[in-house]
Design a protein around this motif. Structure first.
Motif, PDB file in Angstrom:
ATOM      1  N   ASN A 241       0.854  -1.184   0.000  1.00  0.00           N
ATOM      2  CA  ASN A 241       0.000   0.000   0.000  1.00  0.00           C
ATOM      3  C   ASN A 241       0.894   1.239   0.000  1.00  0.00           C
ATOM      4  N   LYS A 242       0.675   2.144  -0.926  1.00  0.00           N
ATOM      5  CA  LYS A 242       1.547   3.306  -1.070  1.00  0.00           C
ATOM      6  C   LYS A 242       1.053   4.535  -0.306  1.00  0.00           C
ATOM      7  N   THR A 243       0.026   4.383   0.529  1.00  0.00           N
ATOM      8  CA  THR A 243      -0.533   5.508   1.273  1.00  0.00           C
ATOM      9  C   THR A 243      -0.342   5.293   2.770  1.00  0.00           C
ATOM     10  N   PHE A 244       0.125   6.345   3.466  1.00  0.00           N
ATOM     11  CA  PHE A 244       0.449   6.247   4.889  1.00  0.00           C
ATOM     12  C   PHE A 244      -0.136   7.431   5.645  1.00  0.00           C
ATOM     13  N   ASP A 245      -0.229   7.251   6.954  1.00  0.00           N
ATOM     14  CA  ASP A 245      -0.609   8.376   7.811  1.00  0.00           C
ATOM     15  C   ASP A 245       0.551   9.352   7.949  1.00  0.00           C
ATOM     16  N   VAL A 246       1.764   8.794   8.119  1.00  0.00           N
ATOM     17  CA  VAL A 246       2.957   9.621   8.295  1.00  0.00           C
ATOM     18  C   VAL A 246       4.118   8.991   7.534  1.00  0.00           C
ATOM     19  N   ILE A 247       4.854   9.800   6.798  1.00  0.00           N
ATOM     20  CA  ILE A 247       6.141   9.395   6.230  1.00  0.00           C
ATOM     21  C   ILE A 247       7.228  10.191   6.939  1.00  0.00           C
TER      22      ILE A 247
ATOM     23  N   GLY B  21      17.961   8.542  11.678  1.00  0.00           N
ATOM     24  CA  GLY B  21      18.762   8.760  12.872  1.00  0.00           C
ATOM     25  C   GLY B  21      17.883   8.749  14.103  1.00  0.00           C
ATOM     26  N   ILE B  22      18.388   9.277  15.206  1.00  0.00           N
ATOM     27  CA  ILE B  22      17.626   9.226  16.457  1.00  0.00           C
ATOM     28  C   ILE B  22      16.339  10.039  16.357  1.00  0.00           C
ATOM     29  N   THR B  23      16.351  11.158  15.632  1.00  0.00           N
ATOM     30  CA  THR B  23      15.138  11.967  15.492  1.00  0.00           C
ATOM     31  C   THR B  23      14.062  11.211  14.734  1.00  0.00           C
ATOM     32  N   GLY B  24      14.418  10.662  13.573  1.00  0.00           N
ATOM     33  CA  GLY B  24      13.449   9.968  12.745  1.00  0.00           C
ATOM     34  C   GLY B  24      12.905   8.714  13.383  1.00  0.00           C
ATOM     35  N   LEU B  25      13.791   7.896  13.948  1.00  0.00           N
ATOM     36  CA  LEU B  25      13.348   6.631  14.532  1.00  0.00           C
ATOM     37  C   LEU B  25      12.550   6.839  15.811  1.00  0.00           C
ATOM     38  N   SER B  26      12.942   7.799  16.635  1.00  0.00           N
ATOM     39  CA  SER B  26      12.176   8.091  17.856  1.00  0.00           C
ATOM     40  C   SER B  26      10.775   8.565  17.504  1.00  0.00           C
ATOM     41  N   THR B  27      10.688   9.436  16.485  1.00  0.00           N
ATOM     42  CA  THR B  27       9.395   9.962  16.066  1.00  0.00           C
ATOM     43  C   THR B  27       8.538   8.878  15.429  1.00  0.00           C
ATOM     44  N   ALA B  28       9.141   8.068  14.563  1.00  0.00           N
ATOM     45  CA  ALA B  28       8.395   6.995  13.893  1.00  0.00           C
ATOM     46  C   ALA B  28       7.841   6.004  14.904  1.00  0.00           C
ATOM     47  N   LEU B  29       8.658   5.606  15.873  1.00  0.00           N
ATOM     48  CA  LEU B  29       8.198   4.650  16.877  1.00  0.00           C
ATOM     49  C   LEU B  29       7.062   5.230  17.716  1.00  0.00           C
ATOM     50  N   GLU B  30       7.200   6.472  18.130  1.00  0.00           N
ATOM     51  CA  GLU B  30       6.165   7.099  18.953  1.00  0.00           C
ATOM     52  C   GLU B  30       4.835   7.170  18.202  1.00  0.00           C
ATOM     53  N   LEU B  31       4.880   7.541  16.930  1.00  0.00           N
ATOM     54  CA  LEU B  31       3.644   7.643  16.149  1.00  0.00           C
ATOM     55  C   LEU B  31       3.049   6.272  15.856  1.00  0.00           C
ATOM     56  N   GLN B  32       3.906   5.281  15.575  1.00  0.00           N
ATOM     57  CA  GLN B  32       3.406   3.923  15.317  1.00  0.00           C
ATOM     58  C   GLN B  32       2.723   3.366  16.566  1.00  0.00           C
ATOM     59  N   LYS B  33       3.272   3.658  17.734  1.00  0.00           N
ATOM     60  CA  LYS B  33       2.678   3.193  18.986  1.00  0.00           C
ATOM     61  C   LYS B  33       1.319   3.849  19.231  1.00  0.00           C
ATOM     62  N   GLN B  34       1.113   5.038  18.647  1.00  0.00           N
ATOM     63  CA  GLN B  34      -0.165   5.734  18.816  1.00  0.00           C
ATOM     64  C   GLN B  34      -1.151   5.410  17.704  1.00  0.00           C
ATOM     65  N   GLY B  35      -0.869   4.341  16.942  1.00  0.00           N
ATOM     66  CA  GLY B  35      -1.835   3.855  15.969  1.00  0.00           C
ATOM     67  C   GLY B  35      -1.703   4.424  14.579  1.00  0.00           C
ATOM     68  N   GLN B  36      -0.652   5.211  14.322  1.00  0.00           N
ATOM     69  CA  GLN B  36      -0.437   5.750  12.994  1.00  0.00           C
ATOM     70  C   GLN B  36       0.272   4.724  12.101  1.00  0.00           C
ATOM     71  N   LYS B  37      -0.075   4.727  10.834  1.00  0.00           N
ATOM     72  CA  LYS B  37       0.572   3.861   9.855  1.00  0.00           C
ATOM     73  C   LYS B  37       1.749   4.628   9.259  1.00  0.00           C
ATOM     74  N   CYS B  38       2.978   4.188   9.588  1.00  0.00           N
ATOM     75  CA  CYS B  38       4.165   4.984   9.294  1.00  0.00           C
ATOM     76  C   CYS B  38       5.117   4.282   8.332  1.00  0.00           C
TER      77      CYS B  38
END
Length: 514
Positions: free
Chosen positions: A27-33, A38-55
């Motif tokens: 699927n080529k559509t996401f809630d967040v890309i 690095g630490i900024t991207g991975l920390s943010t991606a994990l936090e949003l994925q844990k809150q139910g966002q498709k990242c």
């Protein structure tokens, strides 16, 4: 793992290669890309994925390739912008808000370590700040006064051992250190286990913003998203943030030392640029990591002297053995000393950026995950106004500043003697590099040790500045906005989305079309 320099950092030795992330994307559509691994991207991606966002997280090289793989990983509750400076420039209430950042970021890291069982050598430490002369002592007095006003414990102390002669020293409890690559490796694994997708070797080329959707053009296809996060220091392409943040490089060397030879706490002096120290155990050996010699990217003619100066200084005062590792890394400074974390200026409100961290990338990168996830999820962030990238307005005439009318296409000479003429102008020994002018054009030339020559157009594709040679990392660095390129022209560091244009020759010495 690879990083954006020819020298090996201390963190690459313990983790030589990540599992390759190149997941199937049906699927080529996401809630967040999220752009940047690095630490900024991975920390943010994990936090949003844990809150139910498709990242979806995309990384142009491999996880940890950039500054996270080159940090010295100090975790502080005080910053390069001191609290007395913050009080003067932003007011005492905002300075108190800034004082909460370090504490909260360290707590986020500790929570992640506990929740996801991360073995990353995390240790609480005391930080010691040393004034080496009377002028530095006055600065330290102001730092302590400012820290007291905002509720950060920082006080003069006695009985501290430090081999460099000093006038005074202040202690700051509740600091920390960790292994940044072990940490983000587990963040990546956890993110994927929760359904997040990571694409490595995937370069973000461009984005277009519609009313309800953002199209993201990458080297692995087109993706759509509701929200886009640039965790790449400066967003790729041309943006007003390029006028508001300047790239710097910092240097680090890890020396062999005997057991208990030096304090295992965190040490800093107030020299400009300041030097900083910590220890790390690698393969059972204790190493002293020393850093400093910072300068604007592309503004130092001989970057090798930065390593020499740092090593000579350390050896003058510290009893150390061999230099086991030496490396440099890049960070950005904002125009007012406060980071930019939040909505990207000029966007419609669903594109986010995080940059201007100065020398505090692990802390501000971590707190970015909280700020940006709060904004995306529609929650209030207490740091939103303080770190708002839109707080500073760019100068008029930005379009003309970036030379939008300049063509990036190169007009190459076509005669067979071109290579010989360029080589004769450069007169390079093996391992040397030079920018030369020929018939109104500028070329970046590097000669390998076996004699092979790489010839590139020296014009950075981003805003058409000429690159400068970085002899320490064997890269071509842009002094304007920090884009960096390998000797082959391959892009190492954004904001450029293209490499330097190469000129190749066939076996007859004739130029080839590429």
């Amino acid at each position: 793992m690879f990083r954006d320099g020819a020298r090996k950092s201390i963190w690459q030795e313990e983790i030589r290669r990540f599992s390759s992330y190149d997941q199937i994307v049906n699927n080529k559509t996401f809630d967040v890309i999220i752009v940047g691994g690095g630490i900024t991207g991975l920390s943010t991606a994990l936090e949003l994925q844990k809150q139910g966002q498709k990242c979806l997280l995309i990384e142009a090289s491999n996880i940890g390739f950039g500054t996270t793989g080159g940090t010295t990983a100090h975790l502080n509750t005080f910053f390069d912008t001191t609290f007395d400076e913050a009080i003067s420039d932003f007011g005492e209430e905002n300075a108190k808000l800034l004082a909460e950042v370090g504490k909260e970021a360290i707590q986020i890291i500790q929570n992640n370590i506990s929740e996801h069982n991360i073995d990353c050598d995390f240790e609480k430490k005391t930080g010691y700040i040393f004034a080496l002369d009377k002028k530095q002592n006055k600065k330290l007095e102001k730092m302590i006064e400012g820290a007291e006003k905002v509720g950060i414990e920082m006080k003069f102390c006695d009985g501290v051992s430090f081999p460099v002669p000093f006038v005074s020293v202040a202690s700051v409890p509740d600091q920390a250190q960790f292994h940044p690559i072990k940490y983000i490796k587990k963040l990546a694994e956890t993110f994927v286990s929760l359904g997040g997708i990571i694409l490595e070797e995937c370069t973000c080329l461009n984005h277009s913003e519609e009313d309800n959707e953002i199209s993201v053009e990458t080297s692995k296809g087109l993706f759509n998203t509701k929200n886009l996060v640039y965790a790449t220091h400066i967003p790729p392409g041309v943006n007003v943030l390029h006028l508001m943040a300047a790239p710097y490089r910092s240097y680090a060397i890890a020396f062999e030392i005997g057991d208990n030879k030096y304090s295992e706490d965190l040490m800093y002096d107030l020299y400009d640029p300041y030097r900083y120290y910590r220890t790390q155990i690698v393969d059972g050996k204790k190493l002293l990591i020393a850093g400093g010699e910072d300068h604007k990217t592309g503004h130092e003619q001989d970057t090798g002297t930065c390593f020499s100066n740092l090593e000579n200084y350390v050896r003058e005062y510290f009893d150390v053995g061999a230099a086991a590792y030496s490396w440099s890394s890049q960070y950005y400074e904002s125009v007012d000393g406060m980071p930019y974390i939040g909505k990207l200026p000029g966007s419609k409100g669903n594109i986010y950026a995080a940059t201007g961290f100065r020398g505090n990338g692990m802390i501000f990168g971590t707190i970015s995950s909280k700020v940006i996830s709060d904004l995306i999820m529609g929650n209030n962030s207490k740091y939103e106004k303080l770190f708002d990238p839109g707080r500073i307005k760019p100068m008029a005439g930005f379009a003309s500043f970036v030379k939008e009318n300049v063509s990036s296409a190169a007009d190459f000479v076509k005669d067979k003697l071109f290579k010989e003429k360029i080589n004769s102008l450069a007169e390079l020994n093996d391992g040397e590099a030079k920018v030369v002018k020929y018939e109104g054009e500028s070329y970046a030339i590097y000669k390998e040790t076996e004699g092979k020559t790489h010839i590139l157009k020296s014009t950075c594709p981003h805003t058409y500045c000429d690159v400068h040679w970085n002899s320490a990392e064997k890269s071509w660095d842009c002094p304007c906005h920090g884009s960096r390129f390998a000797v082959t022209g391959r892009l190492l560091t954004a904001p450029s989305t293209e490499g330097l244009q190469r000129i190749r020759f066939n076996e007859n010495g004739e130029e080839e079309n590429i």
